[in-house]
Design a protein around this motif. Structure first.
Motif, short mmCIF file in Angstrom:
data_model
loop_
_atom_site.label_atom_id
_atom_site.label_comp_id
_atom_site.label_asym_id
_atom_site.label_seq_id
_atom_site.Cartn_x
_atom_site.Cartn_y
_atom_site.Cartn_z
N GLU A 91 12.81 -15.47 -17.52
CA GLU A 91 11.28 -15.19 -17.81
C GLU A 91 11.15 -13.41 -18.06
N VAL A 92 11.02 -12.89 -19.00
CA VAL A 92 10.82 -11.34 -19.21
C VAL A 92 9.65 -10.96 -18.44
N SER A 93 9.83 -10.22 -17.19
CA SER A 93 8.59 -9.86 -16.30
C SER A 93 9.08 -9.10 -15.35
N GLY A 94 8.13 -8.39 -14.36
CA GLY A 94 8.66 -7.31 -13.62
C GLY A 94 8.41 -6.09 -14.27
N LEU A 95 9.17 -4.93 -13.47
CA LEU A 95 9.22 -3.57 -13.86
C LEU A 95 10.35 -3.07 -14.68
N LEU A 96 10.47 -2.45 -15.76
CA LEU A 96 11.54 -2.06 -16.43
C LEU A 96 11.15 -0.49 -16.40
N ARG A 97 12.22 0.25 -15.48
CA ARG A 97 12.21 1.77 -15.53
C ARG A 97 12.92 2.26 -16.34
N ILE A 98 12.28 3.24 -17.15
CA ILE A 98 13.11 3.90 -18.21
C ILE A 98 12.87 5.67 -18.12
N SER A 99 14.00 6.38 -18.47
CA SER A 99 14.10 7.75 -18.42
C SER A 99 14.47 7.97 -19.57
N THR A 100 13.44 9.02 -20.11
CA THR A 100 13.66 9.51 -21.58
C THR A 100 13.30 10.84 -21.89
N PRO A 101 13.84 11.76 -22.65
CA PRO A 101 13.15 12.85 -23.13
C PRO A 101 11.73 12.53 -23.97
N TYR A 102 10.63 13.60 -23.81
CA TYR A 102 9.50 13.27 -24.60
C TYR A 102 9.57 13.16 -25.86
N GLU A 103 10.37 13.82 -26.71
CA GLU A 103 10.29 13.59 -27.93
C GLU A 103 10.93 12.27 -28.44
N VAL A 104 11.95 11.64 -27.65
CA VAL A 104 12.57 10.44 -28.00
C VAL A 104 11.41 9.35 -27.66
N GLY A 105 10.82 9.31 -26.59
CA GLY A 105 9.73 8.36 -26.33
C GLY A 105 8.66 8.32 -27.08
N SER A 106 8.12 9.60 -27.94
CA SER A 106 7.07 9.54 -28.49
C SER A 106 7.44 9.13 -30.12
N PHE A 145 17.56 7.17 -21.75
CA PHE A 145 17.79 7.72 -23.28
C PHE A 145 18.13 9.34 -22.83
N VAL A 146 19.13 9.64 -23.63
CA VAL A 146 19.74 10.91 -23.54
C VAL A 146 19.90 11.41 -24.80
N MET A 147 19.46 12.66 -25.05
CA MET A 147 19.70 13.49 -26.46
C MET A 147 20.47 14.61 -26.03
N THR A 148 21.46 14.76 -26.95
CA THR A 148 22.64 15.69 -26.84
C THR A 148 23.47 16.09 -28.04
N ALA A 158 27.63 1.83 -19.65
CA ALA A 158 27.56 1.37 -20.99
C ALA A 158 26.49 2.19 -22.05
N SER A 159 26.93 2.46 -23.23
CA SER A 159 25.82 3.19 -24.00
C SER A 159 25.73 2.74 -25.65
N LYS A 160 24.73 3.15 -26.08
CA LYS A 160 24.71 2.89 -27.57
C LYS A 160 24.01 4.05 -28.14
N ARG A 161 24.30 4.33 -29.21
CA ARG A 161 23.74 5.59 -29.85
C ARG A 161 22.48 5.08 -30.48
N VAL A 162 21.45 5.51 -30.45
CA VAL A 162 20.24 4.83 -30.92
C VAL A 162 19.84 5.69 -32.23
N VAL A 163 20.09 6.92 -32.28
CA VAL A 163 19.42 7.53 -33.60
C VAL A 163 19.87 8.93 -33.78
N LEU A 164 20.34 9.79 -34.83
CA LEU A 164 20.48 10.87 -34.96
C LEU A 164 19.23 11.57 -35.30
N LYS A 268 22.10 13.90 -30.94
CA LYS A 268 22.38 12.49 -30.88
C LYS A 268 21.52 11.99 -29.82
N VAL A 269 21.05 10.67 -29.91
CA VAL A 269 20.36 10.14 -28.91
C VAL A 269 21.00 8.70 -28.48
N TYR A 270 21.35 8.90 -27.11
CA TYR A 270 21.75 7.62 -26.72
C TYR A 270 21.09 6.97 -25.80
#
Length: 310
Positions: A91-106, A145-148, A158-164, A268-270
């Motif tokens: 079941e997809v429930s509970g709390l998902l905790r995420i850290s992200t730069p503002y621009e990536v989130g928005s 999410f990390v922007m560098t 483990a990592s995935k590149r999300v977008v440039l 690069k956003v990972y």
């Protein structure tokens, strides 16, 4: 034939990754005494010393490191298989905790989050805004999410590149009227600039090839793109931002793209996730949604030793 205590092997891997018994026990989610006993049992069974111990530090031996490099990927793969086998029915429930730069989130995360939350009413999400790359284990994040513009600081997750994120140069019409319209990157010499906290120079690219590089001493140094945008709108300097982030201001004539024939190096956003943990169903559904909305490539799963300064 002696029974193989696989839990001892896994605790051994966590001690290597943690750089000692205290952090290793936290990673293995066992008491420190249990981690020490597990390693001692394994050393007795193998007849070799896995760690050199002093009163101040613990260091993996050369033979221990070789064993770790062979065994750690096997445990990671077992966890992945188990997670994949259970995630479909979980079941997809509970709390998902995420850290992200503002621009990536928005700009890149919000659509995926909205779709996932609509599909799973029992899911809650906590999003912390941060530019820094956090220690996921220590701070308890499921995803970060990390922007560098360089490489990731720590490759143990483990990592995935999300977008440039493409970047270009912008200034207010009033500033351009005062300074004159630049024709080449060299024409920006002496202009006031608004940059990231670590900006020391700006690269100017044409068709993906760097043509020029200009040293900068920004009047405002901040990772907060919103602050740089507002300062640029007030005519305080030329700034380097994502075209997507400034499209409204450009459309309203409040900003002008400077040197439109040039771009700058992309960010690069990972997305990072703790490879040691079973992947919760909530994490998997969000990653699947990111792949649908952003075309996220397959995860890169490194199995090297965790760096101590992470």
């Amino acid at each position: 034939m002696k029974t193989i205590e696989w839990k001892d092997w896994e605790i051994f891997c966590r001690v290597v990754e943690g750089g000692g018994f205290t952090q290793g026990a936290e990673l293995a989610e066992v008491p420190k005494s249990s981690a020490s006993a597990a390693v001692a049992r394994l050393e007795g069974q193998l007849g070799i010393r896995l760690f050199e111990r002093t009163t101040r530090r613990v260091r993996v031996t050369e033979r221990g490191q070789r064993l770790y490099e062979r065994v750690a990927p096997l445990f990671a793969e077992l966890h992945e298989i188990s997670a994949e086998a259970t995630s479909d029915s979980a079941e997809v429930s509970g709390l998902l905790r995420i850290s992200t730069p503002y621009e990536v989130g928005s700009q890149h995360l919000s659509e995926s989050l909205t779709r996932v939350l609509r599909a799973h009413p029992g899911l809650r999400v906590q999003v912390d805004v941060s530019w820094d790359q956090p220690d996921l284990i220590r701070h308890g994040y499921d995803l970060a999410f990390v922007m560098t513009d360089t490489a990731l600081h720590d490759t143990s997750f483990a990592s995935k590149r999300v977008v440039l994120v493409e970047r270009a140069f912008y200034a207010a019409p009033a500033l351009i009227k005062t300074r004159g319209l630049p024709r080449t990157p060299q024409d920006l010499q002496g202009w006031p600039t608004l940059g990231n906290a670590d900006d020391r120079h700006w690269e100017f690219l044409r068709d993906g090839v760097e043509i020029a590089r200009q040293d900068v001493e920004p009047r405002i140094c901040t990772h907060n793109a919103e602050l740089r945008l507002k300062a640029a709108l007030d005519g305080l300097g030329v700034t380097r931002l994502s075209p997507r982030f400034v499209q409204d201001a450009v459309g309203q004539g409040q900003l002008v793209r400077v040197l439109p024939g040039y771009a700058s190096s992309p960010l690069k956003v990972y997305v990072l996730m703790p490879a040691r943990k079973l992947m919760p169903a909530s994490v998997r559904v969000l990653l699947d949604m990111l792949e649908q909305t952003l075309g996220v490539p397959e995860a890169r799963r490194p199995y090297g030793k965790r760096r101590e300064n992470a």
